[in-house]
Design a protein around this motif. Structure first.
Motif, PDB file in Angstrom:
ATOM      1  N   ARG A  24       0.867  -1.177   0.000  1.00  8.56           N
ATOM      2  CA  ARG A  24       0.000   0.000   0.000  1.00  8.56           C
ATOM      3  C   ARG A  24       0.898   1.219   0.000  1.00  8.56           C
ATOM      4  O   ARG A  24       2.097   1.125   0.254  1.00  8.56           O
ATOM      5  N   THR A  25       0.345   2.357  -0.264  1.00  7.15           N
ATOM      6  CA  THR A  25       1.148   3.559  -0.375  1.00  7.15           C
ATOM      7  C   THR A  25       0.806   4.523   0.728  1.00  7.15           C
ATOM      8  O   THR A  25      -0.183   4.350   1.434  1.00  7.15           O
ATOM      9  N   GLY A  26       1.615   5.548   0.863  1.00  5.66           N
ATOM     10  CA  GLY A  26       1.347   6.604   1.824  1.00  5.66           C
ATOM     11  C   GLY A  26       2.394   6.654   2.918  1.00  5.66           C
ATOM     12  O   GLY A  26       3.077   5.671   3.215  1.00  5.66           O
ATOM     13  N   ALA A  27       2.495   7.814   3.511  1.00  7.61           N
ATOM     14  CA  ALA A  27       3.498   8.020   4.553  1.00  7.61           C
ATOM     15  C   ALA A  27       3.218   7.184   5.791  1.00  7.61           C
ATOM     16  O   ALA A  27       4.135   6.831   6.520  1.00  7.61           O
ATOM     17  N   GLY A  28       1.965   6.833   6.043  1.00  8.16           N
ATOM     18  CA  GLY A  28       1.622   6.048   7.214  1.00  8.16           C
ATOM     19  C   GLY A  28       1.921   4.561   7.073  1.00  8.16           C
ATOM     20  O   GLY A  28       1.913   3.829   8.055  1.00  8.16           O
ATOM     21  N   ALA A  29       2.179   4.110   5.860  1.00  7.96           N
ATOM     22  CA  ALA A  29       2.430   2.685   5.625  1.00  7.96           C
ATOM     23  C   ALA A  29       3.873   2.337   5.992  1.00  7.96           C
ATOM     24  O   ALA A  29       4.782   3.129   5.770  1.00  7.96           O
ATOM     25  N   PRO A  30       4.080   1.152   6.557  1.00  6.46           N
ATOM     26  CA  PRO A  30       5.451   0.716   6.846  1.00  6.46           C
ATOM     27  C   PRO A  30       6.276   0.651   5.560  1.00  6.46           C
ATOM     28  O   PRO A  30       5.749   0.359   4.482  1.00  6.46           O
ATOM     29  N   ALA A  31       7.563   0.902   5.666  1.00  7.13           N
ATOM     30  CA  ALA A  31       8.443   0.963   4.492  1.00  7.13           C
ATOM     31  C   ALA A  31       8.400  -0.319   3.668  1.00  7.13           C
ATOM     32  O   ALA A  31       8.404  -0.274   2.439  1.00  7.13           O
ATOM     33  N   GLU A  32       8.332  -1.475   4.312  1.00  9.29           N
ATOM     34  CA  GLU A  32       8.374  -2.745   3.568  1.00  9.29           C
ATOM     35  C   GLU A  32       7.112  -3.009   2.762  1.00  9.29           C
ATOM     36  O   GLU A  32       7.089  -3.906   1.926  1.00  9.29           O
ATOM     37  N   THR A  33       6.041  -2.235   2.985  1.00 10.58           N
ATOM     38  CA  THR A  33       4.801  -2.449   2.241  1.00 10.58           C
ATOM     39  C   THR A  33       4.535  -1.360   1.210  1.00 10.58           C
ATOM     40  O   THR A  33       3.520  -1.406   0.532  1.00 10.58           O
ATOM     41  N   ARG A  34       5.409  -0.398   1.085  1.00 10.18           N
ATOM     42  CA  ARG A  34       5.200   0.679   0.111  1.00 10.18           C
ATOM     43  C   ARG A  34       5.643   0.208  -1.263  1.00 10.18           C
ATOM     44  O   ARG A  34       6.811   0.022  -1.528  1.00 10.18           O
ATOM     45  N   GLY A  35       4.686   0.022  -2.124  1.00  5.97           N
ATOM     46  CA  GLY A  35       4.978  -0.442  -3.479  1.00  5.97           C
ATOM     47  C   GLY A  35       4.471  -1.852  -3.692  1.00  5.97           C
ATOM     48  O   GLY A  35       3.843  -2.458  -2.832  1.00  5.97           O
ATOM     49  N   ARG A  36       4.777  -2.384  -4.851  1.00  5.93           N
ATOM     50  CA  ARG A  36       4.251  -3.682  -5.271  1.00  5.93           C
ATOM     51  C   ARG A  36       5.413  -4.594  -5.663  1.00  5.93           C
ATOM     52  O   ARG A  36       6.350  -4.156  -6.308  1.00  5.93           O
ATOM     53  N   THR A  37       5.339  -5.850  -5.304  1.00  7.38           N
ATOM     54  CA  THR A  37       6.322  -6.845  -5.700  1.00  7.38           C
ATOM     55  C   THR A  37       5.645  -7.824  -6.649  1.00  7.38           C
ATOM     56  O   THR A  37       4.604  -8.383  -6.313  1.00  7.38           O
ATOM     57  N   THR A  38       6.224  -8.000  -7.817  1.00  6.01           N
ATOM     58  CA  THR A  38       5.696  -8.938  -8.794  1.00  6.01           C
ATOM     59  C   THR A  38       6.709 -10.060  -8.967  1.00  6.01           C
ATOM     60  O   THR A  38       7.884  -9.811  -9.181  1.00  6.01           O
ATOM     61  N   ILE A  39       6.230 -11.297  -8.872  1.00  9.80           N
ATOM     62  CA  ILE A  39       7.095 -12.460  -9.019  1.00  9.80           C
ATOM     63  C   ILE A  39       6.721 -13.162 -10.318  1.00  9.80           C
ATOM     64  O   ILE A  39       5.581 -13.585 -10.500  1.00  9.80           O
ATOM     65  N   ALA A  40       7.683 -13.283 -11.217  1.00 10.96           N
ATOM     66  CA  ALA A  40       7.448 -13.879 -12.530  1.00 10.96           C
ATOM     67  C   ALA A  40       7.180 -15.374 -12.411  1.00 10.96           C
ATOM     68  O   ALA A  40       7.679 -16.044 -11.505  1.00 10.96           O
ATOM     69  N   ASP A  41       6.409 -15.894 -13.360  1.00 10.16           N
ATOM     70  CA  ASP A  41       6.102 -17.322 -13.397  1.00 10.16           C
ATOM     71  C   ASP A  41       7.377 -18.162 -13.417  1.00 10.16           C
ATOM     72  O   ASP A  41       7.458 -19.201 -12.776  1.00 10.16           O
ATOM     73  N   GLY A  42       8.375 -17.712 -14.173  1.00 12.01           N
ATOM     74  CA  GLY A  42       9.632 -18.449 -14.290  1.00 12.01           C
ATOM     75  C   GLY A  42      10.359 -18.605 -12.967  1.00 12.01           C
ATOM     76  O   GLY A  42      11.027 -19.617 -12.731  1.00 12.01           O
ATOM     77  N   VAL A  43      10.241 -17.617 -12.107  1.00  9.14           N
ATOM     78  CA  VAL A  43      10.876 -17.684 -10.789  1.00  9.14           C
ATOM     79  C   VAL A  43      10.215 -18.782  -9.961  1.00  9.14           C
ATOM     80  O   VAL A  43      10.896 -19.622  -9.355  1.00  9.14           O
TER      81      VAL A  43
END
Length: 161
Positions: A24-43
């Protein structure tokens, strides 16, 4: 595999209800949750393939033709190691499903080996990716017999010198 998959991510924080993958985004969100992680099928396929090969009683992965083509591909420089041969995955935002084609050693309990493969693959994928593994389908394509290796030496450079 299943298309309608819904549940909470294995990587969700219980206290905040936030997925480490979706974020999730925003200043109130913990640093480890700011943004999105995408894991490819190949991984996910590589992780599942390695985890399946670690199980005692697994001789190889892949159906007959895939193994033959993979063996040829491995001999070509830069052809790849074939870690994902026999592995198909479907990866969503929070979940994954895995299909494996395996060859087991003669004499082992196929039921026990398949259970071990499921356990190892689920554990590795969930631990390394945070995705919930909803299913691991195992198809036993062949049984490797001890005498299958006899007479399969490396070919000589030629018959005559």
């Amino acid at each position: 595999m299943t298309d309608n998959i819904t549940s909470v991510s294995a990587g969700a924080r219980a206290d905040a209800g936030v997925s480490a993958l979706k974020g999730r985004t925003g200043a109130g969100a913990p640093a480890e949750t700011r943004g999105r992680t995408t894991i490819a099928d190949g991984v996910v396929a590589k992780i599942a393939g390695m985890a399946a090969r670690e199980v005692p009683g697994i001789y190889n992965l892949g159906a007959g033709m895939a193994r033959a083509l993979g063996a040829m591909r491995e001999r070509v420089p830069g052809g790849g190691g074939g870690v994902t041969r026999g592995v198909k995955v479907e990866v969503g935002e929070r979940q994954a499903a895995v299909d494996l084609d395996v060859v087991v050693e003669y004499g082992v309990s196929i039921v026990d080996v398949a259970g071990g493969v499921r356990t190892n693959v689920i554990s590795a994928v969930e631990r390394m990716t945070g995705l919930e593994v909803v299913e691991v389908n195992v198809v036993v394509d062949d049984v490797h017999l001890p005498d299958d290796d006899e007479g399969q030496t490396e070919p000589d450079e030629g018959r005559v010198r």
